[in-house]
Motif scaffolding. Sequence first.
Motif, PDB file in Angstrom:
ATOM      1  N   TYR A  23     120.859  -9.058  44.900  1.00  0.00           N
ATOM      2  CA  TYR A  23     121.106 -10.372  45.491  1.00  0.00           C
ATOM      3  C   TYR A  23     122.510 -10.844  45.111  1.00  0.00           C
ATOM      4  O   TYR A  23     123.041 -10.466  44.064  1.00  0.00           O
ATOM      5  N   LEU A  25     125.033 -14.349  44.703  1.00  0.00           N
ATOM      6  CA  LEU A  25     125.141 -15.805  44.598  1.00  0.00           C
ATOM      7  C   LEU A  25     126.546 -16.192  45.032  1.00  0.00           C
ATOM      8  O   LEU A  25     127.531 -15.743  44.439  1.00  0.00           O
ATOM      9  N   LEU A  88     113.761 -18.866  39.118  1.00  0.00           N
ATOM     10  CA  LEU A  88     114.089 -18.714  40.534  1.00  0.00           C
ATOM     11  C   LEU A  88     112.885 -19.096  41.384  1.00  0.00           C
ATOM     12  O   LEU A  88     111.762 -18.676  41.106  1.00  0.00           O
ATOM     13  N   VAL A  91     112.544 -18.972  48.481  1.00  0.00           N
ATOM     14  CA  VAL A  91     112.670 -19.870  49.629  1.00  0.00           C
ATOM     15  C   VAL A  91     112.194 -19.173  50.898  1.00  0.00           C
ATOM     16  O   VAL A  91     111.459 -19.737  51.697  1.00  0.00           O
ATOM     17  N   ILE A  96     115.485 -14.855  49.663  1.00  0.00           N
ATOM     18  CA  ILE A  96     116.358 -15.917  49.157  1.00  0.00           C
ATOM     19  C   ILE A  96     115.659 -16.613  47.996  1.00  0.00           C
ATOM     20  O   ILE A  96     114.481 -16.971  48.096  1.00  0.00           O
ATOM     21  N   MET A  98     116.178 -19.869  45.181  1.00  0.00           N
ATOM     22  CA  MET A  98     116.941 -21.009  44.681  1.00  0.00           C
ATOM     23  C   MET A  98     116.827 -21.030  43.159  1.00  0.00           C
ATOM     24  O   MET A  98     115.743 -20.822  42.607  1.00  0.00           O
ATOM     25  N   ASN A 109     121.739 -23.495  43.486  1.00  0.00           N
ATOM     26  CA  ASN A 109     122.456 -22.531  44.312  1.00  0.00           C
ATOM     27  C   ASN A 109     121.469 -21.433  44.707  1.00  0.00           C
ATOM     28  O   ASN A 109     120.343 -21.402  44.219  1.00  0.00           O
ATOM     29  N   TYR A 110     121.900 -20.509  45.568  1.00  0.00           N
ATOM     30  CA  TYR A 110     120.961 -19.541  46.129  1.00  0.00           C
ATOM     31  C   TYR A 110     121.416 -18.098  45.924  1.00  0.00           C
ATOM     32  O   TYR A 110     122.580 -17.764  46.167  1.00  0.00           O
ATOM     33  N   VAL A 112     120.974 -14.636  47.558  1.00  0.00           N
ATOM     34  CA  VAL A 112     120.591 -14.117  48.869  1.00  0.00           C
ATOM     35  C   VAL A 112     120.566 -12.592  48.813  1.00  0.00           C
ATOM     36  O   VAL A 112     121.510 -11.965  48.310  1.00  0.00           O
TER      37      VAL A 112
END
Length: 235
Positions: A23, A25, A88, A91, A96, A98, A109-110, A112
């Motif tokens: 992922y 950020l 975490l 979402v 995803i 957050m 923040n995320y 992804v």
Amino acid sequence: MKKILFSFLIIFPAFLTVRAQSYALQLTNNDLACYLDIFESGKYLIKLSHKNAPDLVISQPLSFGKYTVEDNGNYTLTDGTNQYVITLEPVTGNKIFMVKDGFRWMQLNYFVKSSDKPSSPVSISSDFLSRSELLSYREKIRIDKNTYKNKFRNGFYQSDFNPEFTFRAHEDGTYSIRFYSLELSNGTWEKEDNFLKLKDDNLAAYFFVAVEPEDKLKSILMPGDFSLTRFSKVS
């Protein structure tokens, strides 16, 4: 029989793990990136990367340890070295996340999903000193009364390994740790024996820096360092 099945379904999520994935950020600094690697073994790694030139990328591990999936679906990442927690909240499935709890610059923040494969091998953590090794070293310094003579002066310190990894201690008892333009950690500091004891404003953990002669500091338990890096006073 129904009661047994129901109980199993309630506790099962806590043992769920996802497939190995990576992922990203997104940060405001376009040359700086933050990655989260999740491994099938139940381990994770967070690292920062800075692009100095088109073909030169400097990466710095920030946190690694184990994760668990809670009953509510949240992922709890527990740092194996400093034992702080990053939470975490999914979402969109596991594509995803957050950041609910963690370093200040991470929160809300995320992360992804960027790849089905981790950007680093899980074996990378074997290159770092373990928490037990760092604690043992800290105790060795603590009982050495000669180190108590080392004087600490407020000011700006740079890593001997990477001058863009810095530590600043202010006269008002606050501190800041930065990696390039990103403030990794901020909070308060106090002198304790021959150490600086750092308390991050957003994490339930203390970091420690050893005071050495000639305006030097040495990271013992510090975010973003797992190899006893020295810092030299610049101003």
